[in-house]
Design an enzyme around this catalytic site. Structure first.
Site, PDB file in Angstrom:
ATOM      1  N   GLY A 149      -2.398 -11.125   5.538  1.00  0.00           N
ATOM      2  CA  GLY A 149      -1.174 -11.191   5.477  1.00  0.00           C
ATOM      3  C   GLY A 149      -0.129 -10.330   5.944  1.00  0.00           C
ATOM      4  O   GLY A 149      -0.337  -9.705   6.671  1.00  0.00           O
ATOM      5  N   CYS A 150       1.073 -11.680   5.981  1.00  0.00           N
ATOM      6  CA  CYS A 150       2.316 -11.428   6.909  1.00  0.00           C
ATOM      7  C   CYS A 150       3.410  -9.479   6.485  1.00  0.00           C
ATOM      8  O   CYS A 150       3.558  -9.322   7.621  1.00  0.00           O
ATOM      9  CB  CYS A 150       3.539 -12.621   6.430  1.00  0.00           C
TER      10      CYS A 150
END
Length: 182
Positions: A149-150
């Site tokens: 994920g970011c």
């Protein structure tokens, strides 16, 4: 040319993956799926794709998607991926999972964070974490890649060289989401 299918093609993550893949000289998108949208063009859901990708959204089985494509991008909600992606893998396709289903290493952590049993627990801890800056050599040959994920990426990348150099122990790291005060 690598044939690619996008599962869950109506979401934001899928749109971004599609836009990147459309620029890739060795990839061609052969299928986009949705269970809800019927047989309408993907560009009807994502207007920025008009004239760039007008494939119909299909309600393909995981097995059919895995047979049609060399690589499948799972842009499915958390919990749905671990139910569906093993069938895609069994059909022979490589998979990049954009959900959080394969990011953790063990069943106990998964149960603790998500409150239920993992439907494909045998792959936990064996799935390559898809951060190419750190794991490029493992990603290349992997059948299943857990796309990070970011938020995790933004924390891991600046800390990795510090941890590698031994400046501090990983047990000393605390990353907290805070609110900006305006």
């Amino acid at each position: 040319m690598i044939k690619v299918a996008i599962l869950g093609a109506t979401g934001y993550t899928a749109l971004e993956a599609i836009k990147i893949l459309l620029r890739h000289p060795e990839a061609t998108i052969v299928a986009v799926t949705s269970r809800q949208e019927g047989n309408t063009p993907v560009s009807s859901v994502h207007p920025s794709l008009v004239g760039r990708l007008d494939l119909p959204l299909e309600d393909l089985s995981p097995e059919e998607a895995g047979k049609r494509a060399d690589c499948v991008f799972g842009c499915l909600p958390h919990c749905a991926s671990a139910e569906i992606l093993p069938k895609v893998l069994a059909a022979g396709a490589k998979v990049v999972d954009f959900s959080a289903d394969y990011r953790l290493d063990d069943e106990v952590s998964y149960r603790e964070w998500y409150g239920h049993e993992h439907p494909d627990a045998s792959r936990l801890g064996k799935t390559v974490y898809g951060l190419p800056e750190l794991f490029r050599d493992r990603i290349t040959g992997a059948s299943l890649v857990a796309n990070p994920g970011c938020y995790a990426t933004s924390a891991i990348l600046p800390l990795a060289p510090l941890v590698k150099s031994g400046l501090f122990e990983t047990t000393d790291i605390i990353i907290e989401i805070g609110r900006a005060h305006v």
